[in-house]
Write a protein that holds these residues in place. Structure first.
Motif, PDB file in Angstrom:
ATOM      1  N   UNK A  81      60.061  -1.170  10.268  1.00  0.00           N
ATOM      2  CA  UNK A  81      61.386  -0.459   9.941  1.00  0.00           C
ATOM      3  C   UNK A  81      61.411   0.063   8.859  1.00  0.00           C
ATOM      4  N   UNK A  82      60.698  -0.806   7.921  1.00  0.00           N
ATOM      5  CA  UNK A  82      60.401  -0.267   6.714  1.00  0.00           C
ATOM      6  C   UNK A  82      59.014   0.226   7.042  1.00  0.00           C
ATOM      7  N   UNK A  86      60.015  -5.603  -1.292  1.00  0.00           N
ATOM      8  CA  UNK A  86      60.867  -4.889  -0.320  1.00  0.00           C
ATOM      9  C   UNK A  86      61.575  -5.902   1.039  1.00  0.00           C
ATOM     10  N   UNK A  87      61.546  -7.066   0.928  1.00  0.00           N
ATOM     11  CA  UNK A  87      62.274  -8.423   0.979  1.00  0.00           C
ATOM     12  C   UNK A  87      62.746  -9.131   0.619  1.00  0.00           C
ATOM     13  N   UNK A  88      63.832  -9.132   0.113  1.00  0.00           N
ATOM     14  CA  UNK A  88      64.465 -10.889  -0.609  1.00  0.00           C
ATOM     15  C   UNK A  88      65.129 -11.695   0.108  1.00  0.00           C
ATOM     16  N   UNK A 112      57.487  -9.632  -0.342  1.00  0.00           N
ATOM     17  CA  UNK A 112      57.925 -10.723   0.096  1.00  0.00           C
ATOM     18  C   UNK A 112      59.243 -11.625  -0.902  1.00  0.00           C
ATOM     19  N   UNK A 113      59.881 -11.629  -1.218  1.00  0.00           N
ATOM     20  CA  UNK A 113      60.085 -12.525  -2.543  1.00  0.00           C
ATOM     21  C   UNK A 113      61.710 -13.472  -2.033  1.00  0.00           C
ATOM     22  N   UNK A 114      61.215 -15.094  -1.914  1.00  0.00           N
ATOM     23  CA  UNK A 114      62.689 -16.365  -1.683  1.00  0.00           C
ATOM     24  C   UNK A 114      63.075 -16.027  -2.993  1.00  0.00           C
ATOM     25  N   UNK A 143      63.006  -2.915  -3.340  1.00  0.00           N
ATOM     26  CA  UNK A 143      62.797  -1.651  -3.819  1.00  0.00           C
ATOM     27  C   UNK A 143      63.193  -0.997  -2.116  1.00  0.00           C
ATOM     28  N   UNK A 144      62.752   0.677  -2.632  1.00  0.00           N
ATOM     29  CA  UNK A 144      63.849   1.034  -1.700  1.00  0.00           C
ATOM     30  C   UNK A 144      62.663   2.275  -0.770  1.00  0.00           C
TER      31      UNK A 144
END
Length: 194
Positions: free
Chosen positions: A52-53, A116-118, A61-63, A188-189
């Motif tokens: 979708x991005x 992009x993803x947290x 990705x950040x965890x 991120x947007x």
């Protein structure tokens, strides 16, 4: 002083998070520790979010609050086709040491960049909060004190905030709210936070 004492109690040299309290030998387990299907299903969802991005490369990705790395290790296996740039944020020295042993991730102490993803699995309920109780004298903060070598509850000064009925308690998740604001500013947007 609340913030200073809380920092010391949680992250100080002898603090609760000095060694990871999560896992089979810890104080609690999370879904990734119970069964690997959690990471598999989450991996499928992340793969769809990646699509979708617009399939960004690298997929950042950040965890946050990655603990002993159980989720990171499993997710990396499921997300291998995406070749993500996987960063973990962890304040616990013991957890950072466990995470450093996992190939394919970067370990940092503070959130940075624009992922992009947290991901934050069971993190909000582990952040400090303030507890208040209605008393006949007004709403007071419930504090913990040390008396004769034991922890005891003590009521603080009257609160100028919300008025609670007698014997009714409420919590104010100040750290969770500021954490969410920080996430919104760094994501991120477009991006996603799970």
């Amino acid at each position: 002083p609340f913030d200073e004492y809380m920092e010391l109690a949680l992250y100080g040299e002898q603090g609760y998070y000095a060694d990871p309290p999560v896992g089979p030998r810890g104080d609690f387990v999370t879904s990734p520790h119970i069964h690997p299907v959690f990471a598999e299903l989450l991996g499928r969802a992340i793969t769809e979010l990646h699509r979708l991005l617009g399939e960004p490369v690298p997929f950042r990705i950040t965890e946050i609050g990655a603990g002993d790395g159980t989720l990171a290790r499993e997710l990396l296996r499921h997300l291998a086709p995406l070749a993500p740039l996987y960063v973990t944020v962890e304040r616990s020295p013991g957890a950072r040491a466990a995470l450093d042993a996992i190939d394919g991730i970067e370990v940092i102490e503070r959130l940075r960049g624009e992922p992009h993803l947290i991901l934050a699995n069971e993190l909000l309920d582990n952040l400090p909060f303030r507890r208040f109780r209605g008393t006949p004298e007004g709403t007071k903060e419930v504090l913990i004190d040390l008396q004769d070598g034991r922890f005891v509850e003590r009521l603080g000064e009257r609160s100028s905030g919300t008025s609670l009925p007698v014997d009714v308690e409420d919590v104010v998740p100040e750290r969770a709210l500021s954490f969410i604001e920080d996430l919104a500013a760094r994501l991120a947007r477009p991006g996603y936070a799970l």
